[in-house]
Design an enzyme around this catalytic site. Structure first.
Site, PDB file in Angstrom:
ATOM      1  N   GLY A   1      16.440   3.065 -30.276  1.00  0.00           N
ATOM      2  CA  GLY A   1      15.976   4.123 -29.371  1.00  0.00           C
ATOM      3  C   GLY A   1      14.461   4.166 -29.317  1.00  0.00           C
TER       4      GLY A   1
ATOM      5  N   GLY B   1      11.374   8.128 -30.266  1.00  0.00           N
ATOM      6  CA  GLY B   1      11.432   6.727 -30.690  1.00  0.00           C
ATOM      7  C   GLY B   1      10.139   5.967 -30.481  1.00  0.00           C
TER       8      GLY B   1
ATOM      9  CE  LYS C   1      21.145  16.287 -34.623  1.00  0.00           C
ATOM     10  NZ  LYS C   1      19.923  17.121 -34.593  1.00  0.00           N
TER      11      LYS C   1
END
Length: 320
Positions: free
Chosen positions: A10, A16, A138
């Site tokens: 990313g 990123g 997550k």
């Protein structure tokens, strides 16, 4: 100490690209996963080329090709994932779990940093629907990492300054008003905003640090732990003008949520937990975590005051 080889997944995204720059600046041999799926996105292609010219290595691999992911992972010591997943829940989980599978098979990774960089999901089990989807996702990835087991570091960066400070904590605003502001609740709940470049710097510093192994790194720069009222006060001093103020109760804030698109609802929930409940500061870090500014006092992080100065300078030449 020899610095790790780093693969950033990313690397052309909002965070990123900053991670790539921080890794290169830190002297790490830096690899960026180049996915054919980006197609003819010319801005991403140009960014990849610019990184290559700065010394980064481009590694072609696809989430649809397990072997290519394994081969990419085998080139490095550390993998950092910075893909975003607010809009497509199952897609985000799937990509990260594919990456976990590749890391597990490769067997050489000394540290994996999954795509977190926000509120600590382990502390949000009572999160509001549909916003809690982000935290649940997550935790699914964390479970896979720890069951593998893969050495990890989780980064809880709290609020990105560009999204929170820029709008004086007001949802849907990325530029500070010079006329008025709406306080969310009483405006006194503390939040933590961190400059995105600082997030990247702290993250890269953590990857070769034994103190952060299998821990959560919390980014809590002391001068950036402020309430909405305190942030507005800083802004007013910078522009030499007092804003008109009003308040929004939690009931008023939540009332229109069902009429919004799914992604907007998710964002609203996150703002609610931060600004009405103070979820970023209502706990002690404890044994499972460490605080970045204490680990790395040499980092001259951007304070809220300095961050807002940039907008104030624009205001002096042209009213926002």
């Amino acid at each position: 100490m020899k610095k790790s080889k780093v693969l950033i997944v990313g690397g052309t995204g909002y965070l990123g690209k900053r991670l790539v720059k921080a890794s290169l600046a830190n002297g790490n041999e830096t690899y960026i996963l180049h996915r054919p799926e980006i197609g003819v996105d010319i801005e991403k292609v140009e960014l990849l080329i610019s990184f290559k010219m700065q010394g980064a290595h481009l590694v072609s691999a696809s989430f649809n090709d397990h072997r290519s992911l394994v081969d990419a992972v085998k080139l490095v010591d550390v993998v950092i994932c910075a893909i975003s997943g607010v809009h497509i829940r199952s897609h985000h989980i799937l990509l990260q779990l594919k990456l976990v599978d590749a890391i597990k098979e490769a067997g050489n990774i000394k540290r994996f940093l999954p795509s977190e960089f926000g509120t600590d999901p382990a502390r949000m089990e009572n999160g509001m629907e549909p916003g809690r989807v982000t935290f649940d996702d997550k935790m699914v990835v964390r479970k896979a990492i720890e069951e593998a087991p893969i050495p990890y570091t989780y980064v809880s960066a709290n609020c990105f300054a560009g999204y929170f400070l820029g709008g004086l904590y007001q949802i849907g605003h990325i530029l500070p008003s010079t006329d008025s502001v709406v306080f969310l609740g009483d405006g006194n709940q503390k939040a933590i905003c961190v400059d995105e470049d600082d997030i990247a710097t702290y993250t890269i510093k953590s990857i070769d640090d034994s103190r952060t192994l299998n821990k959560t790194v919390y980014l809590r720069p002391p001068k950036n732990i402020l309430s909405q009222r305190e942030v507005v006060h800083i802004w007013e001093k910078l522009i030499g003008k007092e804003l008109k103020k009003s308040t929004l109760t939690k009931e008023e804030f939540l009332a229109p949520m069902k009429e919004l698109e799914y992604a907007e609802q998710v964002g609203m929930c996150h703002y609610y937990h931060v600004c009405y409940e103070g979820c970023l500061v209502n706990f002690e870090i404890g044994e499972g975590g460490v605080e970045a500014s204490k680990l790395y006092p040499e980092v001259n992080y951007t304070t809220t005051q300095d961050y807002l100065k940039r907008y104030a300078q624009v205001y002096k030449h042209h009213v926002l």
